[in-house]
Design a protein around this motif. Structure first.
Motif, PDB file in Angstrom:
ATOM      1  N   LYS A 102       0.828  -1.207   0.000  1.00 23.23           N
ATOM      2  CA  LYS A 102       0.000   0.000   0.000  1.00 23.23           C
ATOM      3  C   LYS A 102       0.860   1.253   0.000  1.00 23.23           C
ATOM      4  O   LYS A 102       0.564   2.226  -0.719  1.00 23.23           O
ATOM      5  CB  LYS A 102      -0.934  -0.020   1.210  1.00 23.23           C
ATOM      6  CG  LYS A 102      -1.985   1.076   1.176  1.00 23.23           C
ATOM      7  CD  LYS A 102      -3.050   0.857   2.261  1.00 23.23           C
ATOM      8  CE  LYS A 102      -4.149   1.905   2.150  1.00 23.23           C
ATOM      9  NZ  LYS A 102      -5.218   1.669   3.166  1.00 23.23           N
ATOM     10  N   THR A 124       0.242 -14.366   1.374  1.00 19.56           N
ATOM     11  CA  THR A 124       0.366 -13.710   2.668  1.00 19.56           C
ATOM     12  C   THR A 124       0.653 -14.726   3.774  1.00 19.56           C
ATOM     13  O   THR A 124       0.544 -15.940   3.566  1.00 19.56           O
ATOM     14  CB  THR A 124      -0.926 -12.948   3.023  1.00 19.56           C
ATOM     15  OG1 THR A 124      -1.948 -13.893   3.348  1.00 19.56           O
ATOM     16  CG2 THR A 124      -1.392 -12.073   1.870  1.00 19.56           C
ATOM     17  N   LEU A 128      -5.273 -10.765   4.257  1.00 15.65           N
ATOM     18  CA  LEU A 128      -5.229  -9.336   3.950  1.00 15.65           C
ATOM     19  C   LEU A 128      -6.022  -8.487   4.936  1.00 15.65           C
ATOM     20  O   LEU A 128      -5.994  -7.263   4.841  1.00 15.65           O
ATOM     21  CB  LEU A 128      -5.769  -9.097   2.534  1.00 15.65           C
ATOM     22  CG  LEU A 128      -4.897  -9.632   1.396  1.00 15.65           C
ATOM     23  CD1 LEU A 128      -5.631  -9.520   0.063  1.00 15.65           C
ATOM     24  CD2 LEU A 128      -3.574  -8.898   1.337  1.00 15.65           C
ATOM     25  N   THR A 129      -6.737  -9.125   5.841  1.00 12.57           N
ATOM     26  CA  THR A 129      -7.532  -8.384   6.818  1.00 12.57           C
ATOM     27  C   THR A 129      -7.237  -8.915   8.217  1.00 12.57           C
ATOM     28  O   THR A 129      -6.654  -9.983   8.387  1.00 12.57           O
ATOM     29  CB  THR A 129      -9.038  -8.511   6.524  1.00 12.57           C
ATOM     30  OG1 THR A 129      -9.396  -9.903   6.516  1.00 12.57           O
ATOM     31  CG2 THR A 129      -9.377  -7.902   5.173  1.00 12.57           C
ATOM     32  N   GLY A 130      -7.659  -8.169   9.236  1.00  5.99           N
ATOM     33  CA  GLY A 130      -7.420  -8.573  10.613  1.00  5.99           C
ATOM     34  C   GLY A 130      -6.172  -7.921  11.179  1.00  5.99           C
ATOM     35  O   GLY A 130      -5.320  -7.400  10.445  1.00  5.99           O
ATOM     36  N   GLU A 131      -6.051  -7.969  12.493  1.00  3.32           N
ATOM     37  CA  GLU A 131      -4.972  -7.239  13.160  1.00  3.32           C
ATOM     38  C   GLU A 131      -3.584  -7.789  12.844  1.00  3.32           C
ATOM     39  O   GLU A 131      -2.592  -7.074  13.015  1.00  3.32           O
ATOM     40  CB  GLU A 131      -5.207  -7.227  14.668  1.00  3.32           C
ATOM     41  CG  GLU A 131      -5.165  -8.587  15.331  1.00  3.32           C
ATOM     42  CD  GLU A 131      -5.420  -8.516  16.822  1.00  3.32           C
ATOM     43  OE1 GLU A 131      -5.723  -7.403  17.317  1.00  3.32           O
ATOM     44  OE2 GLU A 131      -5.309  -9.556  17.490  1.00  3.32           O
ATOM     45  N   ALA A 133      -2.678  -8.987   9.801  1.00  7.62           N
ATOM     46  CA  ALA A 133      -2.489  -9.060   8.351  1.00  7.62           C
ATOM     47  C   ALA A 133      -1.091  -8.633   7.922  1.00  7.62           C
ATOM     48  O   ALA A 133      -0.576  -9.124   6.911  1.00  7.62           O
ATOM     49  CB  ALA A 133      -3.538  -8.209   7.638  1.00  7.62           C
ATOM     50  N   ASP A 134      -0.465  -7.734   8.673  1.00 10.06           N
ATOM     51  CA  ASP A 134       0.857  -7.239   8.288  1.00 10.06           C
ATOM     52  C   ASP A 134       1.976  -7.847   9.133  1.00 10.06           C
ATOM     53  O   ASP A 134       3.116  -7.403   9.069  1.00 10.06           O
ATOM     54  CB  ASP A 134       0.904  -5.712   8.398  1.00 10.06           C
ATOM     55  CG  ASP A 134       1.697  -5.078   7.266  1.00 10.06           C
ATOM     56  OD1 ASP A 134       1.625  -5.592   6.133  1.00 10.06           O
ATOM     57  OD2 ASP A 134       2.401  -4.082   7.517  1.00 10.06           O
ATOM     58  N   GLU A 197      -5.995 -14.373  -3.302  1.00  9.29           N
ATOM     59  CA  GLU A 197      -5.214 -14.259  -2.067  1.00  9.29           C
ATOM     60  C   GLU A 197      -5.111 -15.605  -1.377  1.00  9.29           C
ATOM     61  O   GLU A 197      -6.103 -16.333  -1.250  1.00  9.29           O
ATOM     62  CB  GLU A 197      -5.863 -13.251  -1.123  1.00  9.29           C
ATOM     63  CG  GLU A 197      -5.130 -13.059   0.190  1.00  9.29           C
ATOM     64  CD  GLU A 197      -5.941 -13.543   1.377  1.00  9.29           C
ATOM     65  OE1 GLU A 197      -5.326 -14.074   2.328  1.00  9.29           O
ATOM     66  OE2 GLU A 197      -7.178 -13.392   1.357  1.00  9.29           O
TER      67      GLU A 197
END
Length: 399
Positions: A102, A124, A128-131, A133-134, A197
């Protein structure tokens, strides 16, 4: 004609899961371009790739047959060069973390309108979502541990063992490949690309599907048990006279009779205490003890010969040396000749599916760092002088 010869794939990823997906596509004929930073994919550092020691086996396994490009996509000119390469691409595969994508304006939302036919595959750790994800992940963490696989496989009475390198990554590579090919099929109907994904954690959950299904439906968490606690009198691992192991798997109650006849203990077949299913653990231990004694008196070769007199499913616990020397592994297509980039070849693991009557396999060696930068950028529309300028500025690098 190679199966995927009409597909152009751009891969911007490192380590195993993303590169592995693209490597299978390259084996199947796709034109795959690997984009790296000037530091190169981390797997380049595992073995030297020199004339004296040609062909890094780890990097080659995940990157054979690709074209290699070096770009600094953190700079505007580097990002623009990547976009230029993507303009006529069919598939983009990346395992760069969502936050970094991003920030670089290279996430799916930033590209989907400009490149509407592009199939964009995110590999991943945790989705790609949720706390989380990164959160950074390897297959050891996302696939093996956090998905529940390790806890289900490791008996509770010992220190847990980890997975071997790349184990869950390669499963995730195949999951990504299946999603990409489904999207390619859909695009043939709709004319539009889409986002695909995969997550190491989700693929691990799918791989553990039987145990997880029982937990979700019935609330029961199944795990591997110590040998003394396991039911199934004839199933499991048995040690042989030469300190090897043979694995026996039971698929039906009829296997008990087959086994007892094979070992000369047919008198046990019709005894009521041995009627299927054997629920008395004392009887389980008795039968298992009889089998332990039988196999302990045989070499592994003799044990396999005994099992071949039955239709019971079994296999030796094979070492890597055994596998490499196994004629059936060669007949099954487990290995493939791979160019080493220095004029020679070596055997490497093959892609996991083959297509009788159609040749598949490495189209070439793994690329040297930046080997095809000039070629790929010129094909993307850059004039030779513009490519020279990008290399001179450090935005690109090439041989």
């Amino acid at each position: 004609m190679p199966l995927l010869s009409d597909l152009k794939v751009v891969e911007w990823s490192t380590w195993i899961a993303g590169p592995g997906c693209a490597a299978v596509m390259a084996d199947w004929g796709a034109d795959v371009i690997k984009v790296e930073s000037a530091a190169g994919d981390a797997t380049r550092t595992f073995w030297p790739d020199t004339a004296e020691c040609p062909g890094n086996p780890i990097f080659s396994c995940e990157n054979r047959g690709k074209k290699g490009v070096v770009l600094d996509v953190g700079k505007a000119e580097g990002r623009a060069a990547l976009i230029a390469i993507l303009r006529d691409a069919d598939v983009f595969i990346t395992n760069v973390r969502p936050g970094a994508l991003k920030r670089a304006r290279l996430d799916y939302e930033a590209l989907k309108d400009e490149l509407p036919r592009l199939i964009y595959a995110n590999v991943t750790g945790y989705g790609l979502t949720g706390e989380d994800a990164d959160t950074p992940a390897f297959d050891l963490t996302g696939f093996w541990n956090r998905s529940g696989v390790a806890a289900a496989i490791n008996p509770p009475d010992r220190e847990p063992i980890g997975s071997r390198p790349g184990f869950g990554d390669h499963v995730t590579a195949l999951a990504t490949l299946s999603g990409v090919l489904a999207a390619v099929h859909e695009r043939a109907r709709t004319g539009r690309g889409r986002q695909v994904e995969t997550a190491l954690m989700r693929v691990g959950c799918y791989a553990l599907g039987w145990d997880l299904s029982i937990r979700l439906r019935n609330g029961e968490a199944m795990t591997a048990q110590p040998r003394a606690s396991r039911p199934g009198a004839i199933a499991g691992y048995f040690r042989t006279k030469d300190q090897r192991w043979i694995c026996v798997s039971q698929r039906s109650p009829a296997d008990f009779g087959q086994m007892m006849r094979a070992i000369g203990r047919a008198e046990l077949i019709d005894q009521p205490r041995c009627a299927a299913p054997i629920v008395d653990m004392a009887v389980v231990h008795e039968i298992r003890g009889i089998l332990d004694a039988v196999f302990e008196a045989l070499t592994l070769e003799e044990a396999c010969a005994l099992m071949r007199t039955t239709d019971i499913i079994f296999a030796p616990l094979a070492s890597l040396d055994d596998v490499v020397g196994d004629p059936q592994a060669h007949a099954a297509g487990c290995f493939v000749e791979t160019p080493d980039g220095w004029g020679g070849h070596f055997l490497a693991p093959a892609a996991p599916a083959r297509f009788p009557g159609t040749a598949t396999g490495p189209a070439g060696p793994a690329p040297k760092l930046g080997q095809h930068t000039r070629q790929v950028l010129i094909a993307a529309g850059y004039a030779p002088a513009a490519v020279d300028a990008l290399i001179a500025s450090g935005v690109a690098a090439g041989l």
